[in-house]
Design an enzyme around this catalytic site. Sequence first.
Site, PDB file in Angstrom:
ATOM      1  CG  ASP A 284      -2.607   1.066   1.262  1.00  0.00           C
ATOM      2  OD1 ASP A 284      -3.029   0.715   1.787  1.00  0.00           O
ATOM      3  OD2 ASP A 284      -2.344   1.923  -0.099  1.00  0.00           O
ATOM      4  CD  GLU A 489      -6.836   5.905   2.561  1.00  0.00           C
ATOM      5  OE1 GLU A 489      -6.407   5.832   1.729  1.00  0.00           O
ATOM      6  OE2 GLU A 489      -5.977   4.819   3.111  1.00  0.00           O
TER       7      GLU A 489
HETATM    8  C1  GLC Z   1      -4.675   4.771  -0.236  1.00  0.00           C
HETATM    9  C2  GLC Z   1      -5.448   3.232   0.067  1.00  0.00           C
HETATM   10  C3  GLC Z   1      -5.359   1.920  -0.888  1.00  0.00           C
HETATM   11  C4  GLC Z   1      -4.763   2.822  -2.309  1.00  0.00           C
HETATM   12  C5  GLC Z   1      -4.015   3.139  -2.266  1.00  0.00           C
HETATM   13  C6  GLC Z   1      -2.945   4.171  -3.688  1.00  0.00           C
HETATM   14  O1  GLC Z   1      -4.200   5.026   1.218  1.00  0.00           O
HETATM   15  O2  GLC Z   1      -5.403   2.865   1.116  1.00  0.00           O
HETATM   16  O3  GLC Z   1      -6.321   1.636  -0.929  1.00  0.00           O
HETATM   17  O4  GLC Z   1      -5.405   1.768  -3.436  1.00  0.00           O
HETATM   18  O5  GLC Z   1      -3.639   4.211  -1.323  1.00  0.00           O
HETATM   19  O6  GLC Z   1      -4.251   5.137  -3.463  1.00  0.00           O
END
Ligand code: GLC
Length: 606
Positions: A284, A489
């Site tokens: 991530d 988030e």
């Molecule tokens: C974010 C999320 C993830 C996403 C990534 C790229 O923090 O946790 O789901 O795909 O970063 O945006």
Amino acid sequence: SYDLYKDPSQDVEARVQDLLSRMTLAEKVGQMTQIERGVSNNSVVKDLFIGSVLSGGGSVPDAGNTAEAWQDLVDRLQNDALSTRLGIPMIYGIDAVHGHNNVFGATIFPHNVGLGCTRDPDLVKRIGVATALEVRATGIPYVFAPCIATCRDPRWGRCYESYSESTEVVTSLTDIILGLQGEPANKTAGFPFVADSSKVAACAKHFVGDGGTTNGINENNTVIDYKGLVDIHMAPYFDSIAKGVSTVMISYTSWNGMKMHANKFLVTQVLKYNLKFKGFVISDWEGIDRITSPAGANYTFSIESSINAGLDMIMVPNNYPQFINGLTDLVKGGYINMHRIDDAVTRILRVKFAMGLFEKPLADRSYSKHLGSEEHRSLAREAVRKSLVLLKNGKEAGKPLLPLSKTAAKIIVAGSHANDLGRQCGGWTITWQGGNGTTTKGTTILDAIKGAVSPTTQIVYEPYPQPGFAQSQGADFAIVVVGEPPYAETFGDNLNLTIPEAGIPTIQNVCGEVRCLVILVSGRPLVVEPYLPVMDAFVAAWLPGSEGAGVSDVIFGDYDFVGTLARTWFKSVDQLPMNVGDEKYDPLFPFGYGLKMGTPNSSKNC
Ligand code: GLC
């Protein structure tokens, strides 16, 4: 000279091994590095053999948020990659989690919390097909979707990205992968499958247990035994892998105190060996930095523990020199062996060859017409209809309020969410957190209501009605649309789950004075029990997206409700977590609950 890896008539594994055998360490490390668009403006993709670029939420081209600007951006980066010694194409990834949500004018589908209520795998597959076309309309071949979290606590800020608290519902809706990537003719045996250049590589996320943290705290700790982890959170990955999902993203969360980004047992032993996943595993955003607390406290350890755990591509995304130098030094120092590097690069190349990226690396500009197409908006409208859940219809038996009459003389439309496209789309829309107001193209619920009623019906719109206002109008009934502001988030983590802002006074001021339908626009169930008695009717609309007409289609009776709760509706947050099947189960509305009007197309009720 003949380069076998460039020959599309050769099988994928032969092409992978041929190319791998030609690569230097720098070229291998480059393939494992994913950088953000914002740090890609120089020639870094060419100079450092970068294998992947992403747009984080809201990270749009400097030249503007149009299909053409996206195509130009992706093609510029791709031509850099193709100009390297071996000409390995880079893969551009983006979060298309409810349609191609970063792009202005894209169709915005209901978030997963609403799709779970449809219980309709075919619908979700069709949404995948449409999403893939809109993503390809911008020249992008890879999406960080679907999120297949099993959200076990609605206090989690990302609960709306989860289809359901029920593993079975989540598993059934992994069919979206078949829409995004295409349908493999026979068993994939865990190999990545992308049918052609109208499809995109998908990403099952976030492995594993992202929806099971203590009190739903984002990125926190999932405390559960292995059987529970498998049965509740890992099961959807079995189906995703069987359907040929090309990539898996690792969760920020920990399992019983062990960071997933450093968890060799779950990533290598379980996901790669036991489940036989053959695509690539991606971190991530700054996921390896957050292995330590504070994040980034020991970046060398972050690199060593994540790569040795089995991660293949690292979403750095900005400090790529530190990552590239760190990984290179660890390999040269013998802390990470070349077999591990070769496994990572093999998997990355396997996806790129399997999806045809070597043959068609550049944008196909003929796809531009698919962005926000009427056909896709019609599909999204259908999805909205099927996601709505009717939770109350009438204060007395035999006296339902819905279906509402299209020929009523006067209707009040009230509330903060009645005429706000950004609010009905929610987070991950145009920007990471989403926003209020007309952030993109679409139909607000108010617009839809106006379009549904007869020419003689008067609509009185008042977002924040004061006491006495509703009564003074002499209206037949009121439609009150309230709910949560957009969030994403950690910003969505919430321990009280009350209807925020002016929602409660609006309900009380209107429903206390005139018959009312309350429509809740939210990413999850909220505390509503105290206000239910004053409501004549109550509908959960979740986060419906750009096509608000799906709401008017149903409340005025053109279609009946089909949605049923995919999440338990609690009475109080003191009960949480509380999920279907629990010993102690005392919901306001149980999992699976949902009423029907039974009499669509009749205006007998008011
Ligand atoms: C974010 C999320 C993830 C996403 C990534 C790229 O923090 O946790 O789901 O795909 O970063 O945006």
